[in-house]
Design an enzyme around this catalytic site. Sequence first.
Site, PDB file in Angstrom:
ATOM      1  N   GLU A  11       0.909  -1.244   0.000  1.00  0.00           N
ATOM      2  CA  GLU A  11       0.099  -0.062   0.171  1.00  0.00           C
ATOM      3  C   GLU A  11       0.840   1.373   0.037  1.00  0.00           C
ATOM      4  O   GLU A  11       0.535   2.161  -0.615  1.00  0.00           O
ATOM      5  CB  GLU A  11      -1.018   0.232   1.266  1.00  0.00           C
ATOM      6  CG  GLU A  11      -1.594   1.063   1.635  1.00  0.00           C
ATOM      7  CD  GLU A  11      -2.956   1.445   0.646  1.00  0.00           C
ATOM      8  OE1 GLU A  11      -3.754   0.231   0.857  1.00  0.00           O
ATOM      9  OE2 GLU A  11      -3.254   2.198  -0.398  1.00  0.00           O
ATOM     10  N   ARG A 132      -6.313 -14.555   2.526  1.00  0.00           N
ATOM     11  CA  ARG A 132      -7.229 -13.543   2.896  1.00  0.00           C
ATOM     12  C   ARG A 132      -7.759 -13.132   1.885  1.00  0.00           C
ATOM     13  O   ARG A 132      -7.410 -12.914   0.742  1.00  0.00           O
ATOM     14  CB  ARG A 132      -6.266 -12.213   3.454  1.00  0.00           C
ATOM     15  CG  ARG A 132      -7.032 -10.948   4.015  1.00  0.00           C
ATOM     16  CD  ARG A 132      -6.284  -9.697   4.144  1.00  0.00           C
ATOM     17  NE  ARG A 132      -5.545  -9.395   2.802  1.00  0.00           N
ATOM     18  CZ  ARG A 132      -4.694  -8.694   2.769  1.00  0.00           C
ATOM     19  NH1 ARG A 132      -4.197  -8.138   3.720  1.00  0.00           N
ATOM     20  NH2 ARG A 132      -4.287  -8.116   1.277  1.00  0.00           N
ATOM     21  N   THR A 166     -11.790   1.078   1.934  1.00  0.00           N
ATOM     22  CA  THR A 166     -10.956   1.456   0.962  1.00  0.00           C
ATOM     23  C   THR A 166     -11.054   2.986   0.594  1.00  0.00           C
ATOM     24  O   THR A 166      -9.901   3.352   0.326  1.00  0.00           O
ATOM     25  CB  THR A 166     -11.453   0.556  -0.427  1.00  0.00           C
ATOM     26  OG1 THR A 166     -11.600  -0.985  -0.090  1.00  0.00           O
ATOM     27  CG2 THR A 166     -10.693   0.912  -1.546  1.00  0.00           C
ATOM     28  N   HIS A 204      -8.603   3.572   5.458  1.00  0.00           N
ATOM     29  CA  HIS A 204      -7.918   4.569   4.556  1.00  0.00           C
ATOM     30  C   HIS A 204      -8.354   5.910   5.591  1.00  0.00           C
ATOM     31  O   HIS A 204      -9.125   6.108   6.236  1.00  0.00           O
ATOM     32  CB  HIS A 204      -8.285   4.839   3.243  1.00  0.00           C
ATOM     33  CG  HIS A 204      -7.461   3.674   2.343  1.00  0.00           C
ATOM     34  ND1 HIS A 204      -6.307   4.263   1.742  1.00  0.00           N
ATOM     35  CD2 HIS A 204      -7.327   2.345   1.944  1.00  0.00           C
ATOM     36  CE1 HIS A 204      -5.861   3.326   1.095  1.00  0.00           C
ATOM     37  NE2 HIS A 204      -6.424   1.974   1.353  1.00  0.00           N
ATOM     38  N   HIS A 297       4.955  25.422  30.461  1.00  0.00           N
ATOM     39  CA  HIS A 297       5.369  24.156  29.998  1.00  0.00           C
ATOM     40  C   HIS A 297       6.625  23.688  30.398  1.00  0.00           C
ATOM     41  O   HIS A 297       6.803  22.656  31.319  1.00  0.00           O
ATOM     42  CB  HIS A 297       5.168  23.764  28.670  1.00  0.00           C
ATOM     43  CG  HIS A 297       3.696  23.777  28.168  1.00  0.00           C
ATOM     44  ND1 HIS A 297       3.111  22.872  27.542  1.00  0.00           N
ATOM     45  CD2 HIS A 297       2.847  24.688  28.339  1.00  0.00           C
ATOM     46  CE1 HIS A 297       1.887  23.085  27.145  1.00  0.00           C
ATOM     47  NE2 HIS A 297       1.716  24.430  27.612  1.00  0.00           N
TER      48      HIS A 297
HETATM   49  C1  HCA Z   1      -5.912  -1.574  -3.282  1.00  0.00           C
HETATM   50  C2  HCA Z   1      -7.194  -1.387  -2.521  1.00  0.00           C
HETATM   51  C3  HCA Z   1      -7.068  -2.042  -0.820  1.00  0.00           C
HETATM   52  C4  HCA Z   1      -7.039  -3.574  -0.959  1.00  0.00           C
HETATM   53  C5  HCA Z   1      -6.782  -3.965   0.434  1.00  0.00           C
HETATM   54  C6  HCA Z   1      -7.026  -5.361   0.574  1.00  0.00           C
HETATM   55  C7  HCA Z   1      -8.130  -1.177  -0.145  1.00  0.00           C
HETATM   56  O1  HCA Z   1      -5.183  -0.646  -3.342  1.00  0.00           O
HETATM   57  O2  HCA Z   1      -5.871  -2.806  -4.098  1.00  0.00           O
HETATM   58  O3  HCA Z   1      -6.802  -6.230  -0.331  1.00  0.00           O
HETATM   59  O4  HCA Z   1      -7.102  -6.053   1.740  1.00  0.00           O
HETATM   60  O5  HCA Z   1      -7.807  -0.239   0.442  1.00  0.00           O
HETATM   61  O6  HCA Z   1      -9.408  -1.901  -0.296  1.00  0.00           O
HETATM   62  O7  HCA Z   1      -5.850  -1.434  -0.488  1.00  0.00           O
HETATM   63 CU    CU Z   2      -5.805   0.285   0.737  1.00  0.00          CU
END
Ligand code: HCA
Ligand code: CU
Length: 389
Positions: A11, A132, A166, A204, A297
């Site tokens: 990410e 996952r 997301t 996010h 302070h």
């Molecule tokens: C992305 C989106 C993702 C995926 C998160 C995940 C999101 O950049 O592909 O696969 O668990 O924010 O949903 O980062």
């Molecule tokens: Cu993400």
Amino acid sequence: MIQILDSTLREGEQTPGVYFSPKTKLVIAQFLDRIGIDIIEVGNPAVDTEIALAINQIANAGLKAKIGAHSLCKIDSVQKALDCDVDFLGIFFSVSPQRLYRDYNICLERAIDKIVEVISYARTQKSDLLIRYTPEDTVRSPIENVIAAAKAAVQAGANIISIADTTGYTNPFHPQRSIYFYVKTVKEELGKEGLYPQIEVHCHNDKGLALANVLDAYRAGADIIDVAVMGLGERAGIVDLAELLINLIDMDEEGNFWQLNYLKDLYDFVSEQSHISIPPHQAVTGKYAFTHYAGVHVKAVAKDERLYQSLNPQILGIKSSVALGMQSGCAAVELAIKQIGREDLARNKDLITKILKEIKEISKRGTPIDIEKELPEIIERCTIKQLMT
Ligand code: HCA
Ligand code: CU
């Protein structure tokens, strides 16, 4: 016990302009491993062969952490990830009506068939693989769709279901939109069928609520939380690693095994490699996160730091400090004088008053005063002035 998945290398590399070479990725992964991160998500090998190479190298670097790859919900992408020798595979496919009908052009049933097909494939390829499944944009998807997809994914072999915010949409105080609601409901509904996947959360920071939202998910019983160093990621990024760890420790999460003293070097390294500076007032890792300034302070912390500090910087292997400028009082000057080894002057009240006056004048230039470099010069000028009066 809560687990941490760090996604700085996946990410985080989705931050515009950020590029980490395979060598840099390995160094970052080694830092994360030393800190005690459970899962390191390194990247999506289908994006570039160099990313595949980096995943493979890190997967074979002898780290304690589980090493993971990210993949589209497609057999060929999953195969590329498996070829990298990973312990963990994250597959994402949204089941929100907006994505199904306006992007993928398929119905929910067909989407679930696809998810099942791809997860089953991954499961047959590697029996001990941690899989996952993320219904991307989870919190903007009807809970029924999420439950249906999650059930099918677990039955097909997924071990973890990730609830992804997301777009930074959710809010702990919103009745139907909270991540708390999604985590609790998915756990309960799957539990009714005898399915107990681990629940992960990925939030996010579009509205500045990523940390609040993952703590809300923690309260709902989430098992894994996604973070990135400096909160790097798409748009406003995701949860900051250091901020999360500090808050978990604060809530008595058994995290004493996290080696927080490596955070500073890790953050300096990532900041340098990403060419993104850390704001000085950034919580936990900012240059001024433990710097006291205003006269009142500094006078108080000279007696006991806890009077203006709820966090002990020692757990991060750093010390608190004082700043000098317009807001300073005599106590700050005395402390700074001692800091540069001039205890001999600390009782000279007249000199201290002169130094303070000069510091206030200098502060009008609007940039910080460097104690180590500038204070000796200021002392010298004021000593001469004192001798002359
Ligand atoms: C992305 C989106 C993702 C995926 C998160 C995940 C999101 O950049 O592909 O696969 O668990 O924010 O949903 O980062
Ligand atoms: Cu993400």
